[in-house]
Design a protein around this motif. Structure first.
Motif, PDB file in Angstrom:
ATOM      1  N   SER A   1       0.815  -1.216   0.000  1.00  0.00           N
ATOM      2  CA  SER A   1       0.000   0.000   0.000  1.00  0.00           C
ATOM      3  C   SER A   1       0.846   1.263   0.000  1.00  0.00           C
ATOM      4  CB  SER A   1      -0.924   0.015   1.224  1.00  0.00           C
ATOM      5  OG  SER A   1      -0.175   0.201   2.414  1.00  0.00           O
ATOM      6  N   GLY A   2       2.181   1.093  -0.037  1.00  0.00           N
ATOM      7  CA  GLY A   2       3.055   2.259  -0.003  1.00  0.00           C
ATOM      8  C   GLY A   2       3.015   2.964   1.337  1.00  0.00           C
ATOM      9  N   GLY A   3       2.951   2.160   2.410  1.00  0.00           N
ATOM     10  CA  GLY A   3       2.902   2.752   3.737  1.00  0.00           C
ATOM     11  C   GLY A   3       1.500   3.170   4.142  1.00  0.00           C
ATOM     12  N   GLY A   4       0.511   2.507   3.574  1.00  0.00           N
ATOM     13  CA  GLY A   4      -0.872   2.790   3.943  1.00  0.00           C
ATOM     14  C   GLY A   4      -1.559   3.831   3.099  1.00  0.00           C
ATOM     15  N   GLU A   5      -0.950   4.241   1.998  1.00  0.00           N
ATOM     16  CA  GLU A   5      -1.498   5.338   1.203  1.00  0.00           C
ATOM     17  C   GLU A   5      -2.521   4.898   0.159  1.00  0.00           C
ATOM     18  OE1 GLU A   5       1.691   7.559  -0.459  1.00  0.00           O
ATOM     19  OE2 GLU A   5       2.522   8.151   1.485  1.00  0.00           O
ATOM     20  N   GLN A   6      -2.602   3.595  -0.138  1.00  0.00           N
ATOM     21  CA  GLN A   6      -3.534   3.140  -1.166  1.00  0.00           C
ATOM     22  C   GLN A   6      -4.028   1.735  -0.853  1.00  0.00           C
ATOM     23  OE1 GLN A   6      -0.928   3.568  -4.514  1.00  0.00           O
ATOM     24  NE2 GLN A   6       0.050   1.598  -4.209  1.00  0.00           N
ATOM     25  N   GLY A   7      -5.168   1.372  -1.449  1.00  0.00           N
ATOM     26  CA  GLY A   7      -5.726   0.055  -1.225  1.00  0.00           C
ATOM     27  C   GLY A   7      -4.941  -1.029  -1.957  1.00  0.00           C
ATOM     28  N   VAL A   8      -5.065  -2.243  -1.461  1.00  0.00           N
ATOM     29  CA  VAL A   8      -4.348  -3.385  -2.035  1.00  0.00           C
ATOM     30  C   VAL A   8      -5.365  -4.435  -2.464  1.00  0.00           C
ATOM     31  CG1 VAL A   8      -2.672  -5.224  -1.589  1.00  0.00           C
ATOM     32  CG2 VAL A   8      -2.363  -2.964  -0.530  1.00  0.00           C
ATOM     33  N   SER A   9      -5.238  -4.928  -3.687  1.00  0.00           N
ATOM     34  CA  SER A   9      -6.158  -5.954  -4.176  1.00  0.00           C
ATOM     35  C   SER A   9      -5.804  -7.313  -3.598  1.00  0.00           C
ATOM     36  CB  SER A   9      -6.123  -6.019  -5.709  1.00  0.00           C
ATOM     37  OG  SER A   9      -4.901  -6.595  -6.152  1.00  0.00           O
ATOM     38  N   THR A  10      -6.799  -8.189  -3.548  1.00  0.00           N
ATOM     39  CA  THR A  10      -6.548  -9.544  -3.037  1.00  0.00           C
ATOM     40  C   THR A  10      -5.589 -10.290  -3.953  1.00  0.00           C
ATOM     41  OG1 THR A  10      -8.570 -10.278  -4.155  1.00  0.00           O
ATOM     42  CG2 THR A  10      -8.748  -9.741  -1.825  1.00  0.00           C
ATOM     43  N   ASN A  11      -5.659 -10.044  -5.250  1.00  0.00           N
ATOM     44  CA  ASN A  11      -4.747 -10.725  -6.179  1.00  0.00           C
ATOM     45  C   ASN A  11      -3.303 -10.288  -5.956  1.00  0.00           C
ATOM     46  OD1 ASN A  11      -6.707 -12.244  -7.453  1.00  0.00           O
ATOM     47  ND2 ASN A  11      -7.108 -10.707  -9.033  1.00  0.00           N
ATOM     48  N   ALA A  12      -3.089  -8.992  -5.722  1.00  0.00           N
ATOM     49  CA  ALA A  12      -1.739  -8.496  -5.457  1.00  0.00           C
ATOM     50  C   ALA A  12      -1.192  -9.108  -4.180  1.00  0.00           C
ATOM     51  CB  ALA A  12      -1.739  -6.976  -5.352  1.00  0.00           C
ATOM     52  N   LEU A  13      -2.052  -9.230  -3.188  1.00  0.00           N
ATOM     53  CA  LEU A  13      -1.636  -9.824  -1.911  1.00  0.00           C
ATOM     54  C   LEU A  13      -1.342 -11.314  -2.074  1.00  0.00           C
ATOM     55  CD1 LEU A  13      -1.189  -8.748   0.909  1.00  0.00           C
ATOM     56  CD2 LEU A  13      -3.601  -9.167   1.415  1.00  0.00           C
ATOM     57  N   ALA A  14      -2.169 -11.995  -2.865  1.00  0.00           N
ATOM     58  CA  ALA A  14      -1.944 -13.419  -3.121  1.00  0.00           C
ATOM     59  C   ALA A  14      -0.611 -13.642  -3.829  1.00  0.00           C
ATOM     60  CB  ALA A  14      -3.092 -13.989  -3.957  1.00  0.00           C
TER      61      ALA A  14
END
Length: 218
Positions: A17-30
């Motif tokens: 998220s760049g230090g909490g600045e943006q949302g993260v998709s489940t696919n990116a996390l996977a």
């Protein structure tokens, strides 16, 4: 108390998220955690129930204030362990990341407090990354990517964007480390690579892939 897996998810969300600045998709996390999207969804529901993340299906995930505090403490432990491994156990900077990945889950806050004091309260880890304070504050250095510097600009290496062993070993072979002084001698328009002067004399040709991963003092 959070499980190792929960902590790994929280740290990964913070990083992506760049230090909490943006949302993260489940696919990116996977992808980042080498797991299945369904497993990510299950974990995000668990973390949401603990008020560590804001998760909306199909819209991604962000950390709550509590989740960000947990992430910063994990990062603090990781980076303090890296300093300890390099300064006291004489690991090289390309060897410490994987070991610190295991040690960052140590539960004892007293141990971390005493290690911090023993090390003299370091502000940066062996890769130049800032170490969060005990109360979760982190002040980054003023820095600039070598790739973004103009011809005749110069600075001192203060960090790297890539802490993978192969990259750090490559820098070692070229004689580049934290504290090295670099001056941009020329830029090659064809591939955006740079000709640099290292420590004022040695000339090196660096690819864009290298220069976009080296930070110099701004």
């Amino acid at each position: 108390m959070h499980s190792f897996t929960e902590e790994n998810y929280i740290k990964a969300i913070y990083k992506l998220s760049g230090g909490g600045e943006q949302g993260v998709s489940t696919n990116a996390l996977a992808d980042a955690l080498a797991t299945k999207a369904a497993s990510v969804t299950d974990m995000l529901r668990r973390l949401s129930a603990k008020n560590l993340v804001h998760y909306i299906k199909y819209r991604g995930v962000t950390l709550t204030e509590a989740g960000e505090a947990v992430a910063l403490q994990i990062i603090r432990k990781h980076r303090l362990w890296e300093v300890f491994l390099v300064e006291k156990l004489h690991f090289s900077w390309d060897e410490v990341h994987e070991v610190a990945e295991e040690l960052e889950h140590v539960r004892s806050e007293l141990l971390i407090q005493r290690m911090d004091a023993f090390l003299g309260h370091p502000k940066y880890d062996p890769h130049g990354d800032p170490i969060p304070s005990e109360d979760g504050k982190m002040k980054p250095k003023k820095q600039k990517l070598l790739a973004d510097m103009e011809v005749a600009e110069a600075g001192v290496v203060v960090g790297v964007n890539d802490s993978q062993p192969l990259f750090l070993q490559h820098l070692d072979r070229m004689g580049i480390s934290l504290g090295s002084r670099i001056e941009v001698a020329d830029r090659i328009p064809y591939d955006n690579s740079l000709e640099i002067r290292l420590e004022g004399s040695k000339t090196l040709h660096l690819s864009y892939e290298i220069t976009k991963n080296i930070y110099l003092s701004a």
